[in-house]
Write an enzyme that holds these catalytic residues in place. Structure first.
Site, PDB file in Angstrom:
ATOM      1  N   ARG A 177      40.519  96.366  59.001  1.00  0.00           N
ATOM      2  CA  ARG A 177      40.300  94.909  59.000  1.00  0.00           C
ATOM      3  C   ARG A 177      38.828  94.517  58.925  1.00  0.00           C
ATOM      4  NH1 ARG A 177      44.211  95.746  62.700  1.00  0.00           N
ATOM      5  NH2 ARG A 177      46.297  95.203  61.942  1.00  0.00           N
ATOM      6  N   LYS A 236      30.526  88.172  47.837  1.00  0.00           N
ATOM      7  CA  LYS A 236      31.780  88.177  47.067  1.00  0.00           C
ATOM      8  C   LYS A 236      32.118  89.624  46.723  1.00  0.00           C
ATOM      9  CE  LYS A 236      31.742  83.681  44.785  1.00  0.00           C
ATOM     10  NZ  LYS A 236      31.758  83.008  43.479  1.00  0.00           N
ATOM     11  N   GLU A 278      20.980  87.081  33.869  1.00  0.00           N
ATOM     12  CA  GLU A 278      21.200  86.420  35.172  1.00  0.00           C
ATOM     13  C   GLU A 278      19.864  85.990  35.782  1.00  0.00           C
ATOM     14  OE1 GLU A 278      24.273  85.720  36.089  1.00  0.00           O
ATOM     15  OE2 GLU A 278      25.622  87.336  35.472  1.00  0.00           O
ATOM     16  N   LYS A 289      19.259  82.720  45.395  1.00  0.00           N
ATOM     17  CA  LYS A 289      20.686  82.911  45.689  1.00  0.00           C
ATOM     18  C   LYS A 289      20.921  82.847  47.185  1.00  0.00           C
ATOM     19  CE  LYS A 289      24.914  85.301  44.725  1.00  0.00           C
ATOM     20  NZ  LYS A 289      25.686  86.229  43.907  1.00  0.00           N
ATOM     21  N   GLU A 328      31.504  78.642  48.399  1.00  0.00           N
ATOM     22  CA  GLU A 328      31.559  77.935  47.121  1.00  0.00           C
ATOM     23  C   GLU A 328      32.463  76.709  47.155  1.00  0.00           C
ATOM     24  OE1 GLU A 328      31.366  80.470  43.631  1.00  0.00           O
ATOM     25  OE2 GLU A 328      32.330  78.910  42.439  1.00  0.00           O
ATOM     26  N   ARG A 353      27.203  76.292  45.406  1.00  0.00           N
ATOM     27  CA  ARG A 353      27.225  77.674  44.919  1.00  0.00           C
ATOM     28  C   ARG A 353      27.756  77.753  43.484  1.00  0.00           C
ATOM     29  NH1 ARG A 353      28.885  83.279  48.219  1.00  0.00           N
ATOM     30  NH2 ARG A 353      28.480  84.631  46.438  1.00  0.00           N
ATOM     31  N   ASN A 391      27.290  79.507  38.452  1.00  0.00           N
ATOM     32  CA  ASN A 391      28.185  79.768  37.317  1.00  0.00           C
ATOM     33  C   ASN A 391      27.666  79.163  36.012  1.00  0.00           C
ATOM     34  OD1 ASN A 391      29.914  81.073  39.061  1.00  0.00           O
ATOM     35  ND2 ASN A 391      31.083  79.216  39.501  1.00  0.00           N
ATOM     36  N   HIS A 423      28.725  80.522  32.663  1.00  0.00           N
ATOM     37  CA  HIS A 423      29.826  81.446  32.908  1.00  0.00           C
ATOM     38  C   HIS A 423      31.174  80.956  32.386  1.00  0.00           C
ATOM     39  CE1 HIS A 423      26.933  83.699  35.202  1.00  0.00           C
ATOM     40  NE2 HIS A 423      27.815  84.616  35.530  1.00  0.00           N
ATOM     41  N   HIS A 445      32.629  83.632  30.229  1.00  0.00           N
ATOM     42  CA  HIS A 445      33.858  84.358  30.572  1.00  0.00           C
ATOM     43  C   HIS A 445      34.876  84.293  29.431  1.00  0.00           C
ATOM     44  CE1 HIS A 445      33.233  84.304  35.214  1.00  0.00           C
ATOM     45  NE2 HIS A 445      32.758  85.402  34.669  1.00  0.00           N
ATOM     46  N   HIS A 481      28.862  91.584  30.244  1.00  0.00           N
ATOM     47  CA  HIS A 481      28.901  90.338  31.012  1.00  0.00           C
ATOM     48  C   HIS A 481      27.605  89.527  30.842  1.00  0.00           C
ATOM     49  CE1 HIS A 481      29.707  87.494  34.210  1.00  0.00           C
ATOM     50  NE2 HIS A 481      28.533  87.793  34.733  1.00  0.00           N
TER      51      HIS A 481
HETATM   52  N1  LIG Z   1      30.142  89.881  43.607  1.00  0.00           N
HETATM   53  C1  LIG Z   1      29.436  89.076  42.861  1.00  0.00           C
HETATM   54  O1  LIG Z   1      28.905  88.071  43.332  1.00  0.00           O
HETATM   55  C2  LIG Z   1      29.249  89.399  41.420  1.00  0.00           C
HETATM   56  C3  LIG Z   1      28.323  88.674  40.659  1.00  0.00           C
HETATM   57  C4  LIG Z   1      28.122  89.050  39.328  1.00  0.00           C
HETATM   58  C5  LIG Z   1      28.848  90.111  38.783  1.00  0.00           C
HETATM   59  N2  LIG Z   1      29.743  90.786  39.552  1.00  0.00           N
HETATM   60  C6  LIG Z   1      30.488  91.918  39.000  1.00  0.00           C
HETATM   61  O2  LIG Z   1      29.557  92.937  38.687  1.00  0.00           O
HETATM   62  C7  LIG Z   1      30.102  93.746  37.649  1.00  0.00           C
HETATM   63  C8  LIG Z   1      29.042  94.033  36.632  1.00  0.00           C
HETATM   64  O3  LIG Z   1      27.967  94.692  37.269  1.00  0.00           O
HETATM   65  P1  LIG Z   1      26.979  95.659  36.465  1.00  0.00           P
HETATM   66  O4  LIG Z   1      26.516  94.968  35.257  1.00  0.00           O
HETATM   67  O5  LIG Z   1      25.998  96.132  37.452  1.00  0.00           O
HETATM   68  O6  LIG Z   1      27.978  96.796  35.947  1.00  0.00           O
HETATM   69  P2  LIG Z   1      28.249  98.314  36.384  1.00  0.00           P
HETATM   70  O7  LIG Z   1      28.307  98.474  37.840  1.00  0.00           O
HETATM   71  O8  LIG Z   1      29.427  98.753  35.606  1.00  0.00           O
HETATM   72  O9  LIG Z   1      26.962  99.064  35.840  1.00  0.00           O
HETATM   73  C9  LIG Z   1      26.724  99.087  34.441  1.00  0.00           C
HETATM   74  C10 LIG Z   1      26.579 100.528  33.925  1.00  0.00           C
HETATM   75  O10 LIG Z   1      25.316 101.032  34.331  1.00  0.00           O
HETATM   76  C11 LIG Z   1      25.464 102.293  34.984  1.00  0.00           C
HETATM   77  N3  LIG Z   1      24.399 102.370  35.964  1.00  0.00           N
HETATM   78  C12 LIG Z   1      24.306 101.714  37.142  1.00  0.00           C
HETATM   79  N4  LIG Z   1      23.117 101.916  37.707  1.00  0.00           N
HETATM   80  C13 LIG Z   1      22.422 102.747  36.890  1.00  0.00           C
HETATM   81  C14 LIG Z   1      21.135 103.312  36.921  1.00  0.00           C
HETATM   82  N5  LIG Z   1      20.269 103.010  37.906  1.00  0.00           N
HETATM   83  N6  LIG Z   1      20.763 104.144  35.921  1.00  0.00           N
HETATM   84  C15 LIG Z   1      21.617 104.399  34.892  1.00  0.00           C
HETATM   85  N7  LIG Z   1      22.842 103.868  34.787  1.00  0.00           N
HETATM   86  C16 LIG Z   1      23.249 103.051  35.778  1.00  0.00           C
HETATM   87  C17 LIG Z   1      26.851 102.264  35.546  1.00  0.00           C
HETATM   88  O11 LIG Z   1      27.342 103.577  35.741  1.00  0.00           O
HETATM   89  C18 LIG Z   1      27.615 101.492  34.478  1.00  0.00           C
HETATM   90  O12 LIG Z   1      27.983 102.367  33.455  1.00  0.00           O
HETATM   91  C19 LIG Z   1      31.295  93.011  37.108  1.00  0.00           C
HETATM   92  O13 LIG Z   1      32.477  93.648  37.551  1.00  0.00           O
HETATM   93  C20 LIG Z   1      31.183  91.627  37.722  1.00  0.00           C
HETATM   94  O14 LIG Z   1      32.433  91.025  37.925  1.00  0.00           O
HETATM   95  C21 LIG Z   1      29.962  90.449  40.848  1.00  0.00           C
HETATM   96 ZN   LIG Z   2      27.363  86.610  36.049  1.00  0.00          ZN
END
Ligand SMILES: NC(=O)c1ccc[n+]([C@@H]2O[C@H](COP(=O)([O-])OP(=O)(O)OC[C@H]3O[C@@H](n4cnc5c(N)ncnc54)[C@H](O)[C@@H]3O)[C@@H](O)[C@H]2O)c1
Ligand SMILES: [Zn+2]
Length: 381
Positions: free
Chosen positions: A134, A156, A198, A239, A249, A253, A257, A260, A264, A278
């Site tokens: 939990r 999130k 971003e 942020k 949100e 917040r 977006n 987005h 999206h 993304h």
């Molecule tokens: N929680 C939130 O508030 C929030 C906000 C924005 C996005 N997200 C989520 O984040 C995700 C996208 O995140 P991302 O773009 O970091 O993607 P990701 O985690 O898939 O990383 C992108 C790629 O880079 C590689 N990688 C990571 N760090 C590395 C490094 N230091 N050196 C070499 N390769 C590396 C990973 O293995 C992957 O292949 C989505 O699922 C999205 O929904 C969440």
């Molecule tokens: Zn985003």
């Protein structure tokens, strides 16, 4: 948001950004080489805690050894769990595996889950931490630019459903974020650039001074100079401020977006594939949000052109024609927008702008106007 302090930071000196959330408050430490301090930071915060490091295969191969060394040096008992890299890891199947690994490692209340990776790992491991027993405390060690400026902050967490992205999840704040900006040196140029969308978004939505600073200093952010830490700190401060005022949100917040809604829909239209990352979709979405704002008479065409010009200068897509393999027609894009957003009394909510750094929430957007705008964009591709 406050304008950027352009005084140079001493390279290598960590910046600490507090997230003011009463009993859920935590710090974001930002700086080159901070991974080496992870163990000491965790030990200071939770003496005697065990940890499990969750990461993906790519990050594991490059950065796991250094993370484990830092934890071992601090005398922290540690295990690890590795999932495949990529968005498809944010699945029920992996969620189960991560939860079971945490239980098997006997991580209990008072112990910690460490999410070492990009947004995928932060969301997946964070949600597992929110769920096992939990709610276990967790630490974010973001390794992508996107994760350092956006996903690791704000609590999130979640996974994807077959019906759409991020539909299953929880708000669960980390107790610490350690953003080592040197880890980004191993990120592919394309992933780095996508994360930069971003960064630019933060300027475009709430900080015109920061956006102007980015227009001059973006190259140093890419090359790894002190502008990189500075930019990440500005985004985290921005942020953190928004999240501390509107954690769940219900209002402000939503400004995060910006870009987005269009983004999206385009991402879904490309099947969430390597065709459009993304961040690339967000860049294009921001360009479209500015053009749509211009069409509604909120800004001049020159303002929209300036926003696009900067995104294009760093190599991000800003036009539909920039998406390899084409885009769906406007009907399909409208379906995707309607799936992403609730249509309330026949109206859509969009984040629009009255200028650079002046985003606002507009609840009264007529879907017919959006459809006509998209049809024009598709026709003039
Ligand atoms: N929680 C939130 O508030 C929030 C906000 C924005 C996005 N997200 C989520 O984040 C995700 C996208 O995140 P991302 O773009 O970091 O993607 P990701 O985690 O898939 O990383 C992108 C790629 O880079 C590689 N990688 C990571 N760090 C590395 C490094 N230091 N050196 C070499 N390769 C590396 C990973 O293995 C992957 O292949 C989505 O699922 C999205 O929904 C969440
Ligand atoms: Zn985003």
């Amino acid at each position: 948001m406050t304008a950027i302090k352009t005084a140079p930071l001493r390279h290598g000196e960590p910046v600490v950004v507090p997230v003011a959330l009463a009993e859920r408050a935590y710090d974001i430490a930002i700086g080159r080489g901070l991974l080496a301090t992870l163990g000491a930071r965790i030990k200071a915060l939770r003496p005697g805690a065990k940890t499990i490091v969750v990461t993906d295969e790519t990050v594991s191969a490059i950065h796991m050894a250094a993370a484990l060394a830092s934890l071992n040096d601090a005398g922290i008992e540690t295990s690890s769990f590795v999932v495949p890299a990529g968005e498809s890891s944010k699945s029920f199947a992996n969620f189960e595996l991560v939860c079971e690994a945490i239980v098997a490692a006997r991580i209990e209340r008072g112990d910690l889950v460490v999410a070492l990776g990009g947004g995928v790992i932060g969301d997946l491991a964070g949600y597992a931490a929110a769920s096992v027993r939990r709610g276990l405390d967790f630490v974010q060690v973001p390794t992508t630019l996107l994760a350092q400026v956006d996903s690791s902050v704000g609590g999130k967490t979640g996974i994807n459903s077959r019906h759409g992205k991020n539909l299953i999840g929880a708000f669960h704040q980390p107790i610490l974020v350690v953003a080592d900006t040197a880890l980004l040196d191993t990120l592919s140029k394309r992933e780095f650039r996508a994360g930069y969308a971003e960064v630019a978004k933060f300027g475009l939505l709430g900080d015109a001074g920061f956006f102007a600073w980015l227009e001059t200093n973006w190259q140093e952010i890419f090359s790894g100079g002190s502008a990189r830490e500075q930019a990440i700190a500005v985004c985290c401060r921005g942020k953190a401020g928004i999240v501390s005022r509107d954690e769940r949100e219900t209002g402000e917040r939503a400004l995060l977006n910006l870009g987005h809604t269009f983004g999206h829909a385009l991402e879904a239209g490309a099947g969430f594939s390597q065709r459009l990352l993304h961040g690339e979709a967000v860049a294009l979405g921001c360009a479209l949000a500015f053009e749509f704002s211009a069409r509604r008479g909120l800004i001049g065409a020159d303002v929209a052109a300036r926003a696009s010009a900067h995104l294009a200068a760093v190599g991000l897509p800003t036009k539909l024609a920039d998406i390899p393999g084409g885009v769906p027609d406007e009907e399909r894009l409208m379906d995707l927008i309607a799936q992403d957003k609730k249509v309330k009394r026949g109206k859509l909510t969009f984040i629009l702008v009255r200028g650079i750094g002046q985003a606002f929430i507009e609840n009264n957007v007529d879907p017919a106007q959006v459809r006509a705008f998209l049809a024009d964009k598709i026709a003039s591709r």
